[in-house]
Design an enzyme around this catalytic site. Structure first.
Site, PDB file in Angstrom:
ATOM      1  CB  CYS A   7      40.161  46.798  24.089  1.00 19.33           C
ATOM      2  SG  CYS A   7      38.709  46.595  25.104  1.00 19.33           S
ATOM      3  NE  ARG A  13      45.938  44.490  23.502  1.00 24.52           N
ATOM      4  CZ  ARG A  13      46.674  45.434  24.048  1.00 24.52           C
ATOM      5  NH1 ARG A  13      47.989  45.352  23.990  1.00 24.52           N
ATOM      6  NH2 ARG A  13      46.140  46.464  24.640  1.00 24.52           N
ATOM      7  CD1 TRP A  48      38.178  42.958  29.257  1.00 25.10           C
ATOM      8  CD2 TRP A  48      38.953  40.983  28.600  1.00 25.10           C
ATOM      9  NE1 TRP A  48      38.326  42.180  30.367  1.00 25.10           N
ATOM     10  CE2 TRP A  48      38.793  40.976  29.998  1.00 25.10           C
ATOM     11  CE3 TRP A  48      39.434  39.826  27.959  1.00 25.10           C
ATOM     12  CZ2 TRP A  48      39.103  39.858  30.771  1.00 25.10           C
ATOM     13  CZ3 TRP A  48      39.736  38.729  28.750  1.00 25.10           C
ATOM     14  CH2 TRP A  48      39.573  38.755  30.130  1.00 25.10           C
ATOM     15  CG  ASN A  99      42.129  49.677  23.444  1.00 28.24           C
ATOM     16  OD1 ASN A  99      41.145  49.239  22.848  1.00 28.24           O
ATOM     17  ND2 ASN A  99      43.358  49.266  23.204  1.00 28.24           N
ATOM     18  N   GLY A 100      40.229  51.367  27.088  1.00 19.38           N
ATOM     19  CA  GLY A 100      40.227  52.089  28.357  1.00 19.38           C
ATOM     20  C   GLY A 100      38.818  52.295  28.862  1.00 19.38           C
ATOM     21  CD  GLU A 157      49.078  35.453  45.689  1.00 20.37           C
ATOM     22  OE1 GLU A 157      48.470  34.488  46.173  1.00 20.37           O
ATOM     23  OE2 GLU A 157      49.291  35.566  44.464  1.00 20.37           O
ATOM     24  CE  LYS A 181      51.379  33.796  42.242  1.00 20.24           C
ATOM     25  NZ  LYS A 181      50.022  34.109  42.501  1.00 20.24           N
ATOM     26  CD  GLU A 224      51.464  29.952  41.616  1.00 19.53           C
ATOM     27  OE1 GLU A 224      50.629  29.117  41.275  1.00 19.53           O
ATOM     28  OE2 GLU A 224      51.171  31.138  41.848  1.00 19.53           O
ATOM     29  CG  HIS A 262      52.544  28.644  69.101  1.00 23.74           C
ATOM     30  ND1 HIS A 262      52.543  28.423  70.465  1.00 23.74           N
ATOM     31  CD2 HIS A 262      52.179  29.942  68.938  1.00 23.74           C
ATOM     32  CE1 HIS A 262      52.178  29.529  71.091  1.00 23.74           C
ATOM     33  NE2 HIS A 262      51.957  30.478  70.184  1.00 23.74           N
ATOM     34  CE  LYS A 305      45.638  33.011  34.422  1.00 22.56           C
ATOM     35  NZ  LYS A 305      46.406  33.596  35.533  1.00 22.56           N
TER      36      LYS A 305
HETATM   37  C1  F6R Z   1      47.998  30.918  41.592  1.00 22.03           C
HETATM   38  C2  F6R Z   1      46.745  30.827  40.875  1.00 22.03           C
HETATM   39  C3  F6R Z   1      45.733  29.870  41.364  1.00 22.03           C
HETATM   40  C4  F6R Z   1      44.324  30.432  41.135  1.00 22.03           C
HETATM   41  C5  F6R Z   1      43.267  29.382  41.514  1.00 22.03           C
HETATM   42  C6  F6R Z   1      41.866  29.918  41.390  1.00 22.03           C
HETATM   43  O1  F6R Z   1      48.858  31.841  41.023  1.00 22.03           O
HETATM   44  O2  F6R Z   1      46.555  31.493  39.906  1.00 22.03           O
HETATM   45  O3  F6R Z   1      45.933  29.556  42.709  1.00 22.03           O
HETATM   46  O4  F6R Z   1      44.171  31.566  41.932  1.00 22.03           O
HETATM   47  O5  F6R Z   1      43.409  28.262  40.672  1.00 22.03           O
HETATM   48  O6  F6R Z   1      41.586  30.342  40.101  1.00 22.03           O
HETATM   49  P1  F6R Z   1      40.395  31.312  39.795  1.00 22.03           P
HETATM   50  O7  F6R Z   1      40.700  32.613  40.432  1.00 22.03           O
HETATM   51  O8  F6R Z   1      40.318  31.382  38.305  1.00 22.03           O
HETATM   52  O9  F6R Z   1      39.164  30.687  40.393  1.00 22.03           O
END
Ligand code: F6R
Length: 609
Positions: free
Chosen positions: A2, A27, A75, A101-102, A482, A486, A489, A505, A604
């Site tokens: 928000c 935002r 939001w 907000n919050g 994870e 990160k 990517e 192995h 995204k």
């Molecule tokens: C990696 C990343 C992707 C998403 C994946 C699923 O940093 O962001 O691996 O996690 O594309 O996306 P959502 O969570 O939107 O289904």
């Protein structure tokens, strides 16, 4: 999330407020509104959707002539996106207007008691209680009424209030959510982020936690909660507009890493009440149905899948339920054994990932109950599910997920605790102890991020390495997966993440003198075994970068580098241990000159199968 903008001065404020909201668009929001004091009465204009919809509503004579007003982009967290739920909100008589907000954690009790006293509510939001509280306490002094209201509410928030009988006056308050004052000449602004007023003034005062601010066209007075005046410096910001959107951080990803304590606190807010137990209100699948569940099946992609992997440990450990897990793109091509007593949980930040949606629909058609864990209200996943559990991480702009990931882990932990409560697999006092500890994690994470210094130094030493191996056991394994994702990517460095016990192995063949091996080695029941794996790595002259629990000095003798995280119980540790790995990946990518916010080839939201 928000956004707030407020103005008091001599100019017509409709446009200033609207332009301020435009600057807060980044935002994320799903509705917006303005309220202004015009001809002695408060005018309110709100609209669902983007700011173009609000602009349509504002066309014509409405709100002109006004020089005091509030604006808000919402939001949705409590209550769906709708005109009634959009801010600003009014009291019963339309004399008081607020934007917030919050999250007000105790809004339900407050709402019930205010209703019993005759207050009529027009929205489903937590924020509206603040308008009614100020109305209840108002006896001619708006500052005193706001002060009394603050003592009734728990949660974390920033809000602004105006009253029709106090032309020129805005009262603001803050607890853990940002609120800034833009100081002008004969006019002043309040906003949740600097970009909202940056085109009008660069002179800024920052409101601190548990402080109030009283703003008129000619003055700014900051007060503590005893209403004692506080001194505050005015700082001149030199940021350009883009830097301001990033809140002074050089990238959105970095900003979002640093927003994680707030994302976590918001996701937990109101769900682990002080009086004990777990409350998951919006989970529309009944407790009776959930009590009959004999299997949980987690489906997701990418980072969300890694959150699901953490979920498997907590669901098995706390709720003693059988758990299966698959990446959504594979689930659909199997012949999964599902029944009405299977709970399929689709985890998707965006709620729009095609593979996850297909998997959820397939599960539903096979008779399973389907729950969506998502960050986006009204997303497709919420429509394809029988129930929804929202993460409340706010909009994530960086393509690489960070704050939504920790919020997903927290959401699954909440679900596991809730199932444990329904299924009586943990005694109530144990649930409460875990809940208390969980509630302390945002603060631990904030403390960690405030003092973090090692990840950058380590990145400088290793960023030219061609390959990184990640190893972990138990709940440390999804953290490694994870961390490795990160790094690959955003820096394009090849990585492998492996169960530490599996290294011998196969992947051990990759190790050479100085090869960087990141090991998640937090205290816990697998720690000794992880140490054995570290020894195997050292025997090949590879370099160990350990993530370890604060206080474990011994690990220094086994590793080239250590990133310490605060101590928690083992099942909660992924919330914290993933953070140094995000930072390590971030700094390495920065040093390599990569575009961390928009890595090549990645989107995204992946809406194709
Ligand atoms: C990696 C990343 C992707 C998403 C994946 C699923 O940093 O962001 O691996 O996690 O594309 O996306 P959502 O969570 O939107 O289904």
């Amino acid at each position: 999330m928000c956004g707030i903008i407020a103005y008091t001065g001599q100019r017509q404020c409709k446009d200033l407020l609207y332009q301020g909201l435009r600057k807060l668009e980044y935002r994320g929001y799903d509705s917006a509104g303005l309220s202004v004091l015009s001809d002695g009465r408060i005018e309110l204009v709100r609209a669902v959707g983007n700011l173009d919809s609000l602009e349509q509503e504002l066309r014509g004579d409405g709100c002109t002539g006004a020089s005091l007003g509030l604006g808000h982009t919402r939001w949705a967290t409590h209550g769906r996106p709708s005109t009634e739920n959009a801010h600003p909100h009014l009291d019963c008589d339309g004399k008081i207007s607020i934007v917030l907000n919050g999250i007000i954690e105790n809004y339900q009790e407050l709402r019930a008691s205010l209703k019993a006293e005759g207050h009529e509510f027009t929205s489903e939001t937590d924020a509206e209680v603040v308008a009614h509280l100020v109305e209840k306490f108002y006896e001619g002094d708006l500052v005193a009424a706001v002060r009394k209201s603050i003592s009734e509410i728990s949660g974390h928030f920033a809000f602004c209030v105006i009253h029709k009988d106090h032309g020129g006056l805005i009262v603001g308050a803050r607890k853990e959510c940002p609120l800034l004052i833009g100081v002008g000449k004969g006019e002043n602004f309040i906003a949740s982020a600097i970009p909202a007023f940056l085109s009008e003034t660069r002179d800024v005062m920052v409101l601190g936690d548990d402080e109030m601010v009283v703003v008129t066209p000619d003055g700014v007075q900051i007060l503590d909660l005893e209403l004692q005046p506080l001194d505050r410096e005015v700082t001149r910001v030199s940021w350009d507009a883009e830097a301001a959107e990033k809140g002074g951080y050089e990238t959105f990803m970095r900003k979002e890493i640093y927003e994680q304590p707030g994302a976590l606190a918001d996701t937990l807010a109101g769900r682990l009440p002080d009086e004990g137990g777990v409350v998951l209100e919006e989970l529309t699948i009944s407790a009776e149905d959930l009590a009959k569940i004999d299997k949980v099946y987690l489906v997701a992609c990418g980072t969300s899948y890694h959150a699901g992997l953490v979920g498997r440990y907590v669901l098995e450990n706390w709720a003693r339920v059988a758990v299966e897990l698959d990446v959504a793109s594979e689930f659909r091509y199997r012949d999964p054994v599902l029944s009405p007593s299977t709970l399929v949980v689709g985890i998707s930040q965006s709620g729009e990932t095609a593979d996850t949606l297909v998997a959820m629909r397939q599960a539903r058609s096979l008779g399973a109950k389907v729950l969506a864990i998502t960050n986006i209200m009204g997303s497709q996943a919420t429509r394809d599910a029988d129930g929804v559990l929202y993460t409340r991480a706010g909009l994530e702009i960086g393509v690489a997920a960070t704050k939504t990931h920790v919020a997903q882990i927290a959401a699954i932990q909440l679900l596991a605790l809730y199932l444990a409560q329904i299924r009586n697999t943990l005694p109530a006092d144990e649930i409460d102890a875990i809940a208390r500890e969980l509630r302390s994690v945002p603060e631990l994470m904030r403390g960690y991020l405030d003092n973090e210094a090692t990840a950058h130094e380590i990145a400088k030493r290793y960023y030219q390495q061609p390959f990184f191996l990640y190893l972990g056991r138990g709940v440390g394994l999804p953290v490694c997966l994870e961390g490795a994702l990160k790094l690959k990517e955003i820096s394009y460095i090849p990585t492998e993440a492996y169960a530490a016990g599996e290294m011998k192995h196969g992947p051990i063949a990759l190790l050479d003198q100085g090869s960087p091996v990141v090991v998640v080695a937090n205290d816990g029941h697998v720690y000794e075994k992880v140490v054995s794996n570290i020894e195997e790595v050292r025997a090949r002259d590879a370099s160990v970068i350990a993530v370890a629990t604060e206080g474990n000095e011994g690990i220094r003798t086994l590793s080239e580098d250590v990133m310490y995280i605060p101590r928690t119980s083992e099942m909660l540790s992924p919330l914290l241990s993933v953070v140094p790995l995000q930072l390590l990946a971030y700094y390495i990518a920065q040093l390599k000159g990569c575009n961390v916010d928009q890595p090549r080839n990645l989107a995204k939201t992946v809406t194709v199968e």
